[in-house]
Design a protein around this motif. Structure first.
Motif, PDB file in Angstrom:
ATOM      1  N   UNK A 172      24.709  -9.207  24.804  1.00  9.75           N
ATOM      2  CA  UNK A 172      25.344  -8.744  23.577  1.00  9.75           C
ATOM      3  C   UNK A 172      25.090  -7.244  23.472  1.00  9.75           C
ATOM      4  N   UNK A 173      26.078  -6.395  23.851  1.00  4.99           N
ATOM      5  CA  UNK A 173      25.824  -4.950  23.860  1.00  4.99           C
ATOM      6  C   UNK A 173      25.658  -4.409  22.438  1.00  4.99           C
ATOM      7  N   UNK A 174      24.744  -3.473  22.293  1.00  7.66           N
ATOM      8  CA  UNK A 174      24.502  -2.873  20.981  1.00  7.66           C
ATOM      9  C   UNK A 174      25.584  -1.853  20.654  1.00  7.66           C
ATOM     10  N   UNK A 175      25.670  -1.486  19.364  1.00  4.14           N
ATOM     11  CA  UNK A 175      26.619  -0.460  18.954  1.00  4.14           C
ATOM     12  C   UNK A 175      26.309   0.857  19.636  1.00  4.14           C
ATOM     13  N   UNK A 176      25.016   1.180  19.784  1.00  4.44           N
ATOM     14  CA  UNK A 176      24.632   2.444  20.425  1.00  4.44           C
ATOM     15  C   UNK A 176      25.117   2.490  21.869  1.00  4.44           C
ATOM     16  N   UNK A 177      24.960   1.375  22.601  1.00  2.77           N
ATOM     17  CA  UNK A 177      25.425   1.351  23.994  1.00  2.77           C
ATOM     18  C   UNK A 177      26.937   1.483  24.066  1.00  2.77           C
ATOM     19  N   UNK A 178      27.650   0.801  23.183  1.00  6.17           N
ATOM     20  CA  UNK A 178      29.114   0.897  23.199  1.00  6.17           C
ATOM     21  C   UNK A 178      29.565   2.326  22.934  1.00  6.17           C
ATOM     22  N   UNK A 179      28.877   3.053  22.009  1.00  7.83           N
ATOM     23  CA  UNK A 179      29.247   4.434  21.744  1.00  7.83           C
ATOM     24  C   UNK A 179      28.980   5.309  22.973  1.00  7.83           C
ATOM     25  N   UNK A 180      27.892   5.020  23.707  1.00  3.89           N
ATOM     26  CA  UNK A 180      27.632   5.765  24.943  1.00  3.89           C
ATOM     27  C   UNK A 180      28.757   5.536  25.947  1.00  3.89           C
ATOM     28  N   UNK A 181      29.187   4.288  26.081  1.00  5.83           N
ATOM     29  CA  UNK A 181      30.249   3.970  27.036  1.00  5.83           C
ATOM     30  C   UNK A 181      31.548   4.703  26.670  1.00  5.83           C
ATOM     31  N   UNK A 182      31.913   4.656  25.388  1.00  3.30           N
ATOM     32  CA  UNK A 182      33.141   5.318  24.953  1.00  3.30           C
ATOM     33  C   UNK A 182      33.030   6.828  25.142  1.00  3.30           C
ATOM     34  N   UNK A 183      31.853   7.392  24.807  1.00  5.10           N
ATOM     35  CA  UNK A 183      31.657   8.834  24.941  1.00  5.10           C
ATOM     36  C   UNK A 183      31.761   9.276  26.395  1.00  5.10           C
ATOM     37  N   UNK A 184      31.140   8.545  27.309  1.00  2.00           N
ATOM     38  CA  UNK A 184      31.210   8.911  28.729  1.00  2.00           C
ATOM     39  C   UNK A 184      32.638   8.811  29.252  1.00  2.00           C
ATOM     40  N   UNK A 185      33.363   7.787  28.817  1.00  3.23           N
ATOM     41  CA  UNK A 185      34.761   7.676  29.232  1.00  3.23           C
ATOM     42  C   UNK A 185      35.566   8.883  28.765  1.00  3.23           C
ATOM     43  N   UNK A 186      35.321   9.337  27.534  1.00  6.60           N
ATOM     44  CA  UNK A 186      36.038  10.480  27.007  1.00  6.60           C
ATOM     45  C   UNK A 186      35.661  11.761  27.742  1.00  6.60           C
ATOM     46  N   UNK A 187      34.356  11.952  28.015  1.00  9.95           N
ATOM     47  CA  UNK A 187      33.916  13.137  28.750  1.00  9.95           C
ATOM     48  C   UNK A 187      34.512  13.172  30.151  1.00  9.95           C
ATOM     49  N   UNK A 188      34.554  12.032  30.798  1.00 10.33           N
ATOM     50  CA  UNK A 188      35.123  11.962  32.147  1.00 10.33           C
ATOM     51  C   UNK A 188      36.617  12.297  32.122  1.00 10.33           C
ATOM     52  N   UNK A 189      37.318  11.782  31.120  1.00  7.00           N
ATOM     53  CA  UNK A 189      38.749  12.057  30.999  1.00  7.00           C
ATOM     54  C   UNK A 189      39.001  13.550  30.792  1.00  7.00           C
ATOM     55  N   UNK A 190      38.182  14.191  29.936  1.00  5.88           N
ATOM     56  CA  UNK A 190      38.341  15.629  29.710  1.00  5.88           C
ATOM     57  C   UNK A 190      38.064  16.424  30.976  1.00  5.88           C
ATOM     58  N   UNK A 191      37.009  16.027  31.721  1.00  7.45           N
ATOM     59  CA  UNK A 191      36.660  16.745  32.955  1.00  7.45           C
ATOM     60  C   UNK A 191      37.805  16.674  33.965  1.00  7.45           C
ATOM     61  N   UNK A 192      38.463  15.518  34.053  1.00  3.99           N
ATOM     62  CA  UNK A 192      39.592  15.400  34.969  1.00  3.99           C
ATOM     63  C   UNK A 192      40.746  16.299  34.536  1.00  3.99           C
ATOM     64  N   UNK A 193      41.012  16.370  33.251  1.00  6.17           N
ATOM     65  CA  UNK A 193      42.092  17.218  32.761  1.00  6.17           C
ATOM     66  C   UNK A 193      41.790  18.708  32.975  1.00  6.17           C
ATOM     67  N   UNK A 194      40.495  19.080  32.887  1.00  2.00           N
ATOM     68  CA  UNK A 194      40.113  20.484  33.016  1.00  2.00           C
ATOM     69  C   UNK A 194      39.770  20.876  34.442  1.00  2.00           C
ATOM     70  N   UNK A 195      39.902  19.977  35.386  1.00  2.00           N
ATOM     71  CA  UNK A 195      39.546  20.279  36.763  1.00  2.00           C
ATOM     72  C   UNK A 195      38.060  20.444  36.986  1.00  2.00           C
TER      73      UNK A 195
END
Length: 816
Positions: free
Chosen positions: A281-304
């Protein structure tokens, strides 16, 4: 089997050189388990070594760099730039494998990209110059991204949002893991489906263990509806492989909140846990980490900035430090220079208090095979992987079984692994086992005969290949796959079952003599049955009497009809009638002359065919089914190794079937009896005529009315005559290897309403099973046989010794 195939290739291709490439462990196993002559025909195995020549190492690196430099229009200072001659020479001196060399080069490339500058590399060793601590990239602010993370997409009735988040998170986990020489980590999604069985899997490839793969599968499951939850969990169990006890398979069930209620749901969840599954049962804190890392990775790809993000995530290790990945036991491989006492190797679980699904899964897999069986103290304390002696209690101490109405045939390959039984009332309606070599066909055939014998059903077993001649031998050591119930039954089998080996054609063993003619006196007044017996006799005697023309066959049939009406008799009495035909027996004008000629042909056949010379008492089938002790069930194994040709074997089986055809009508069995034919394609073929085919078809059509059930086994799906297979109510289909036999088996299964796309990939002991009332063919795992079944069958000389021992008074099952 593989070793035998290599030996045959070497023998057949004696003017060619046979080269074998394989893993070193595979060759070692062939040497340990294969035939010695195979090893003698091959030179000493040569293991691959690393790139021990500098020129070869330089050529490999240059070949990878040259296309990239050409595409960029860049001319390097030297072909291997920036990898110096010194670095490549050191790699060659260390005997570095090509894969390791390229991985080290790629690691240096990524470091240069992260630093924004390229320098010359003078060392590719793992213990090269220490890297400086790089400053944290301010552009990747995880704390700020976590505060902005939106987890509102998660729903209690849909798995889509959480499943996609997990898929992206596990991709980042594989990116976070720094490449290692001995371990690769790959994140893979499952094929797109409306309702996927899994959302993905992590695959750990252990390069230092012959590329052993460990699969960690995961499935988000948010549904509250019990039926929807159960259907998805069952699919995940099957797709992951943990319910089938496939080694190195794990399943993570990710769910927010408690499981749905209900008895069936609880039973399924218990089976999931017993098979080694882990619910998180993932915690809210872990889910926010997962979403945040996905967003950071997406931005890094867009910015090269993908290279900088990759360096940052490997340096920070944000995922492996979450409670989610700690609970799952998914640590990264220990890096060079890490303290061995604190590093966790990927593929192993952390120390307590975190639970260990891998180790628990292995233990659960052991118990899963014997689900709901009581554990004996001896089995509980037996060392894993070792054989233990069978239960030492005497058979007299074991409680007798209650009245048996069905025999167990295995367990379904499903999460809860329910047992599958075959009602005894269906045995007289015949059984077919269709499976290729190495599928466990013989083991299944033996277990069916053994279980039937324990239920009081005797059997006649045709053994053409010596595979069934040890039905009376005990296991010398307890097999690893035995359950406590198997121990109990093996002891009962030794006490209650009498196995007699018969050796037609071999006087030194336990010879068996059968009449060429059916016992017409045993037949009733049914004209149809009498006519069938006459037809079988004509098919048998025709070739022996040289009846090639219609006139000859007509006289032979008329003579047999007259002989049957007079009560029958032995072959000598029939030849006397044929040599001096009374008037009126046949309307054919030259009947007397033709009869005399055929009688002479029969005399010549007796003089040249030892099987026609009855030098002992003609056996009554009663002695094949029943022994002196009424408390013991008899299994008569008729070994055909003493009959040199297929024609002699087919002739003997034909006579046996004719004898049974007449005898069973006078001796019907309410409880049932079995007639078992291994390699049935030889005696009941689909594509050619055989002396035993006609009598076999008549026996399978008529035997069920009198309680005689047939079990036929073959390796070829279309090898047995259709009139035999179509009369088999129960059918087992095992693994096939050739494309033609796979297609044929799938076609037969499709006609029964089933599908078997994986029939070429079934493991030994796995079969598709169908019988009356079972619905579509279902996959199951069958148990080991109760009697000794080693890899190699006994020799003809050993069979003779077994046959002699089996006739000794008071003989019980023997320990081999």
């Amino acid at each position: 089997m593989l070793a035998a195939g290599l030996l045959e290739v070497n023998i057949v291709c004696d003017r060619s050189m046979t080269a074998v490439t394989c893993l070193q462990e595979s060759w070692a196993r062939l040497g340990a388990r294969g035939l010695r002559p195979m090893l003698d025909r091959f030179a000493e195995a040569t293991g691959l070594v690393g790139m021990n020549e500098r020129a070869a190492a330089a050529a490999l690196v240059a070949s990878r760099l040259e296309p990239a430099y050409a595409d960029a229009g860049y001319v390097p200072q030297f072909p291997t730039w920036p990898f110096s001659e010194r670095a490549l020479a050191d790699a060659a001196a260390a005997g570095m494998m090509p894969r390791t060399l390229l991985m080290r080069c790629d690691a240096f490339r990524r470091r240069c990209l992260a630093e924004g500058a390229v320098s010359v590399c003078d060392s590719l060793s793992a213990a090269g110059a220490p890297q400086e601590d790089l400053p944290q990239d301010a552009e990747f602010d995880l704390a700020a991204a976590c505060r902005e993370a939106d987890t509102a997409g998660i729903r209690s009735d849909d798995d889509t949002w959480l499943g996609q988040l997990l898929r992206d998170t596990f991709d980042l986990y594989a990116l976070e893991d720094d490449p290692d020489d001995t371990l690769d980590v790959a994140s893979k999604g499952e094929p797109d489906q409306r309702i996927p069985p899994l959302h993905g899997r992590l695959i750990y490839i252990h390069r230092d263990e012959n590329d052993r793969e460990r699969h960690v599968c995961y499935r988000a499951l948010q549904h509250q509806n019990a039926i929807a939850f159960q259907a998805r969990l069952r699919a995940a169990l099957t797709a992951s492989g943990i319910s089938a006890r496939i080694p190195d398979r794990e399943l993570l069930l990710i769910r927010r909140g408690p499981m749905p209620g209900g008895a069936k749901t609880k039973q399924l969840v218990d089976a999931f846990t017993a098979a080694g599954g882990l619910s998180i049962d993932p915690s809210d804190a872990d889910l926010r980490v997962f979403v945040a890392l996905r967003e950071l990775h997406s931005r890094a790809q867009e910015d090269g900035a993908s290279d900088r993000f990759e360096r940052w995530i490997r340096a920070e290790q944000p995922l492996v430090n979450t409670a989610f990945f700690r609970d799952a036991g998914l640590a990264h491989a220990a890096k060079v220079g890490q303290a061995q006492g604190t590093a966790h190797v990927a593929g192993e679980r952390p120390a307590p208090p975190v639970r260990s699904p891998v180790l628990e899964g292995q233990a659960a897999a052991e118990s899963f095979a014997v689900a709901k069986e009581p554990a004996s103290p001896k089995a509980a304390h037996a060392e894993a992987g070792k054989t233990v002696q069978p239960d030492q209690r005497t058979p007299r101490q074991l409680a007798p079984d209650a009245e048996v109405v069905a025999i167990p045939v295995g367990h379904r390959l499903s999460p809860d692994a329910p047992g599958v039984s075959l009602p005894l009332r269906l045995l007289p309606r015949h059984t077919a086992i269709i499976a290729g070599s190495g599928s466990g066909k013989t083991v299944l055939l033996r277990r069916l005969v053994e279980e039937a014998a324990l239920a009081g059903i005797p059997a006649i077993v045709i053994d053409p290949n010596n595979d069934l001649s040890r039905l009376g031998d005990r296991w010398p050591e307890r097999p690893r796959g035995f359950a406590p119930e198997d121990d109990r039954k093996a002891a009962l089998y030794a006490e209650r079952v009498e196995v007699v080996i018969w050796t037609p054609g071999v006087h030194a063993g336990n010879p068996l003599f059968l009449s060429v003619l059916p016992d017409f006196a045993e037949l009733g007044e049914d004209r149809d049955e009498r006519q069938q017996a006459i037809e079988m006799a004509a098919e048998t005697l025709g070739p022996l009497a040289g009846a090639k023309t219609n006139l000859q066959r007509g006289v032979l049939a008329d003579s047999l009809r007259c002989f049957a009406e007079r009560g029958g008799g032995n072959l000598a009495a029939f030849m006397a009638l044929l040599a001096d035909l009374p008037d009126g027996i046949s309307q054919i004008g030259s009947a007397a002359k033709l009869g005399l000629g055929m009688a002479d042909q029969l005399h010549a056949a007796i003089a040249t065919n030892p099987l026609l010379k009855v030098e002992g008492t003609v056996l009554d089938p009663r002695h094949l089914f029943f022994g002196r002790d009424p408390a013991r069930t008899r299994i008569s194994v008729i070994n055909l190794s003493g009959l040199a040709s297929d024609a002699a074997r087919e002739d003997f089986v034909n006579r046996l079937q004719m004898t049974l055809f007449g005898w069973i009508k006078k001796n019907p069995s309410p409880r049932g009896m079995l007639y078992v034919v291994d390699e049935a394609q030889t005696f009941l073929p689909a594509q050619r005529a055989s002396p035993s085919l006609g009598s076999g078809i008549k026996l399978v059509a008529q035997g069920r009315k009198y309680g005689l059930g047939m079990i036929v086994a073959t390796q070829v799906p279309r090898g047995i005559h259709n009139q035999v297979v179509s009369n088999c109510t129960t059918q087992f289909f095992g693994r096939q290897s050739a494309p033609a036999t796979i297609a044929a088996a799938q076609e037969i299964l499709a006609a029964n309403g089933g599908a078997a796309a994986d029939i070429g990939k079934l493991a030994a002991g796995e079969f598709y099973f169908a019988t009356e009332g079972s619905g579509r063919p279902a996959k199951l795992r069958t148990p080991l046989c109760l009697s000794y079944h080693p890899a190699n069958p006994p020799t003809p000389e050993e069979v003779i010794r077994q046959a002699k021992r089996s006739t000794e008074p008071g003989t019980c099952a023997r320990a081999s």
